[in-house]
Motif scaffolding. Structure first.
Motif, PDB file in Angstrom:
ATOM      1  N   GLY A 186       0.815  -1.215   0.000  1.00  0.00           N
ATOM      2  CA  GLY A 186       0.000   0.000   0.000  1.00  0.00           C
ATOM      3  C   GLY A 186       0.845   1.259   0.000  1.00  0.00           C
ATOM      4  O   GLY A 186       0.571   2.209  -0.750  1.00  0.00           O
ATOM      5  N   ASP A 220      -3.369   1.243   3.665  1.00  0.00           N
ATOM      6  CA  ASP A 220      -4.019   0.036   3.171  1.00  0.00           C
ATOM      7  C   ASP A 220      -3.975  -0.014   1.637  1.00  0.00           C
ATOM      8  O   ASP A 220      -4.199   1.009   0.981  1.00  0.00           O
ATOM      9  N   VAL A 222      -6.070  -1.176  -0.530  1.00  0.00           N
ATOM     10  CA  VAL A 222      -7.361  -0.803  -1.122  1.00  0.00           C
ATOM     11  C   VAL A 222      -7.496   0.710  -1.169  1.00  0.00           C
ATOM     12  O   VAL A 222      -7.967   1.287  -2.163  1.00  0.00           O
ATOM     13  N   THR A 223      -7.066   1.380  -0.103  1.00  0.00           N
ATOM     14  CA  THR A 223      -7.105   2.846  -0.087  1.00  0.00           C
ATOM     15  C   THR A 223      -6.188   3.420  -1.167  1.00  0.00           C
ATOM     16  O   THR A 223      -6.544   4.375  -1.859  1.00  0.00           O
ATOM     17  N   ALA A 225      -5.401   1.983  -3.947  1.00  0.00           N
ATOM     18  CA  ALA A 225      -6.048   1.728  -5.232  1.00  0.00           C
ATOM     19  C   ALA A 225      -7.149   2.751  -5.510  1.00  0.00           C
ATOM     20  O   ALA A 225      -7.329   3.212  -6.647  1.00  0.00           O
ATOM     21  N   GLN A 226      -7.882   3.117  -4.460  1.00  0.00           N
ATOM     22  CA  GLN A 226      -8.933   4.132  -4.615  1.00  0.00           C
ATOM     23  C   GLN A 226      -8.324   5.501  -4.954  1.00  0.00           C
ATOM     24  O   GLN A 226      -8.884   6.258  -5.747  1.00  0.00           O
ATOM     25  N   THR A 254      -4.533  -9.507  -2.869  1.00  0.00           N
ATOM     26  CA  THR A 254      -4.333  -8.066  -2.741  1.00  0.00           C
ATOM     27  C   THR A 254      -4.046  -7.421  -4.095  1.00  0.00           C
ATOM     28  O   THR A 254      -4.598  -6.362  -4.423  1.00  0.00           O
ATOM     29  N   GLU A 257      -7.147  -7.197  -6.250  1.00  0.00           N
ATOM     30  CA  GLU A 257      -8.069  -6.153  -5.785  1.00  0.00           C
ATOM     31  C   GLU A 257      -7.583  -4.767  -6.219  1.00  0.00           C
ATOM     32  O   GLU A 257      -8.386  -3.917  -6.637  1.00  0.00           O
ATOM     33  N   ILE A 258      -6.279  -4.529  -6.129  1.00  0.00           N
ATOM     34  CA  ILE A 258      -5.717  -3.232  -6.548  1.00  0.00           C
ATOM     35  C   ILE A 258      -6.000  -2.984  -8.037  1.00  0.00           C
ATOM     36  O   ILE A 258      -6.436  -1.897  -8.437  1.00  0.00           O
ATOM     37  N   LYS A 260      -8.293  -4.306  -9.911  1.00  0.00           N
ATOM     38  CA  LYS A 260      -9.733  -4.169 -10.162  1.00  0.00           C
ATOM     39  C   LYS A 260     -10.235  -2.773  -9.811  1.00  0.00           C
ATOM     40  O   LYS A 260     -10.966  -2.136 -10.591  1.00  0.00           O
ATOM     41  N   ILE A 261      -9.842  -2.273  -8.651  1.00  0.00           N
ATOM     42  CA  ILE A 261     -10.315  -0.958  -8.208  1.00  0.00           C
ATOM     43  C   ILE A 261      -9.792   0.159  -9.117  1.00  0.00           C
ATOM     44  O   ILE A 261     -10.516   1.107  -9.444  1.00  0.00           O
ATOM     45  N   SER A 262      -8.522   0.069  -9.509  1.00  0.00           N
ATOM     46  CA  SER A 262      -7.914   1.149 -10.310  1.00  0.00           C
ATOM     47  C   SER A 262      -8.184   1.014 -11.811  1.00  0.00           C
ATOM     48  O   SER A 262      -7.637   1.785 -12.598  1.00  0.00           O
TER      49      SER A 262
END
Length: 330
Positions: A186, A220, A222-223, A225-226, A254, A257-258, A260-262
């Motif tokens: 992250g 994190d 996920v954060t 990636a957001q 992990t 997920e990165i 996918k989000i980005s």
């Protein structure tokens, strides 16, 4: 450039090096001697002659009598040179300007101890370094930066187009560069986004290479990636490792997920060949638009031949005023 009176202009290599703007004139060159022979034949048959009988033993041939053909030869050369000038010999130099809008790419490379695993020989990290160098070599006009990470991230090289310097940085990477253990995925991605967020670029990309889950750092994944999505940074994640051994297993969750989000893409590299193909795929997906302008600089070379034609014509005219001329024909 050669002087116009140089013999350089008559070398076969010189003539063959030209581009001819009007090459159809060159087809008339073989007709020149035929036309001059036809002119002499017509003149001999149309001129009134006075028949005078001489005994055969009094008719003598003298080499001087052949000199009267020299003015005609110079006139033939004059005509040939004029035809060469009309054909317009040229040389062209093509120039090409390239310009375009490059891509800004941040490369984040995991250098934790698990990257020394030899399930992808000679090691995960060595293969990742070699393939990254090949990827950089294939880019043009793109700015590329480098972040390395294990327990903490380190911005090793800012965005640059100096690919040789970047290659030297990558070659020097080892797992001993950072002493803090762990894998701060992250934080590493956050550092890449921080490099890219204020840049006004059409395309911003982060490439994250790792073999494990996020086990360190205070940000994190996920954060991160957001944040990447918010700043229009597309993240390509690559999980490296063959999973042939029970130790140092690759955690894909992990990284998936990165990506996918980005709105990026996740890749799985189980050997050197698959990692190389992944970078080729990224190279294909992230091509900067390069436009080309072509210019053609054309230089004419008819002037030397035209000047030589004038010289030969003046020589021919001057010789007709000497004993080589024939006053009865002229």
């Amino acid at each position: 450039m050669q002087d116009w009176f140089s013999k350089y202009w008559f070398f076969p290599s010189t003539l063959s090096s030209f581009d001819w703007a009007h090459p159809f004139y060159l087809y008339s060159l073989p007709l020149i001697p035929i036309l001059f022979l036809l002119r002499d034949w017509l003149r001999n048959n149309s001129t009134q002659k006075l028949n005078v009988a001489f005994p055969a033993n009094e008719i003598q041939s003298n080499w001087i009598s052949f000199l009267r053909f020299i003015p005609g030869v110079f006139l033939m050369f004059t005509t040939a040179l004029i035809i060469l000038a009309l054909a317009r010999p040229q040389r062209s130099i093509s120039e090409e300007d390239q310009f375009g809008e490059g891509i800004d790419i941040m490369l984040a490379m995991d250098i934790s101890k698990s990257m020394d695993n030899k399930d992808i020989p000679p090691s995960r990290l060595t293969v990742a370094k070699n393939v990254a160098n090949q990827f950089i070599k294939g880019r043009k006009q793109d700015r590329i930066g480098l972040v390395i990470f294990s327990g903490v991230p380190n911005s090793l090289c800012p965005l640059t187009t100096d690919y040789e310097m970047l290659k030297d940085y990558i070659d020097d990477i080892s797992s001993s560069h950072i002493n803090v253990s762990g894998t701060a995925v992250g934080n590493a991605l956050g550092m890449c986004i921080n490099r890219l967020r204020e840049i006004d670029s059409k395309s911003k990309v982060a490439i994250l290479i790792s073999d494990g889950d996020n086990t360190a750092g205070n940000l994190d994944p996920v954060t991160s990636a957001q944040l990447a999505k918010a700043f229009n940074v597309r993240v390509y994640t690559i999980a490296v490792g063959s999973e042939k051994t029970a130790t140092d297993k690759v955690d894909e969750g992990t990284l998936r997920e990165i990506a996918k989000i980005s709105e990026g893409k996740f890749f799985r590299a189980r050997d050197a060949r698959s990692l190389e193909n992944i970078f080729k795929e990224i190279n294909r997906l992230e091509k900067g638009e390069i436009k080309q302008n072509q210019y053609r600089n054309v230089q004419d070379f008819y002037h030397p031949y035209l000047r030589w034609a004038i010289v030969f014509f003046l020589i021919s005219f001057a010789l007709k005023s000497t004993f080589m001329g024939n006053i009865l024909e002229d």
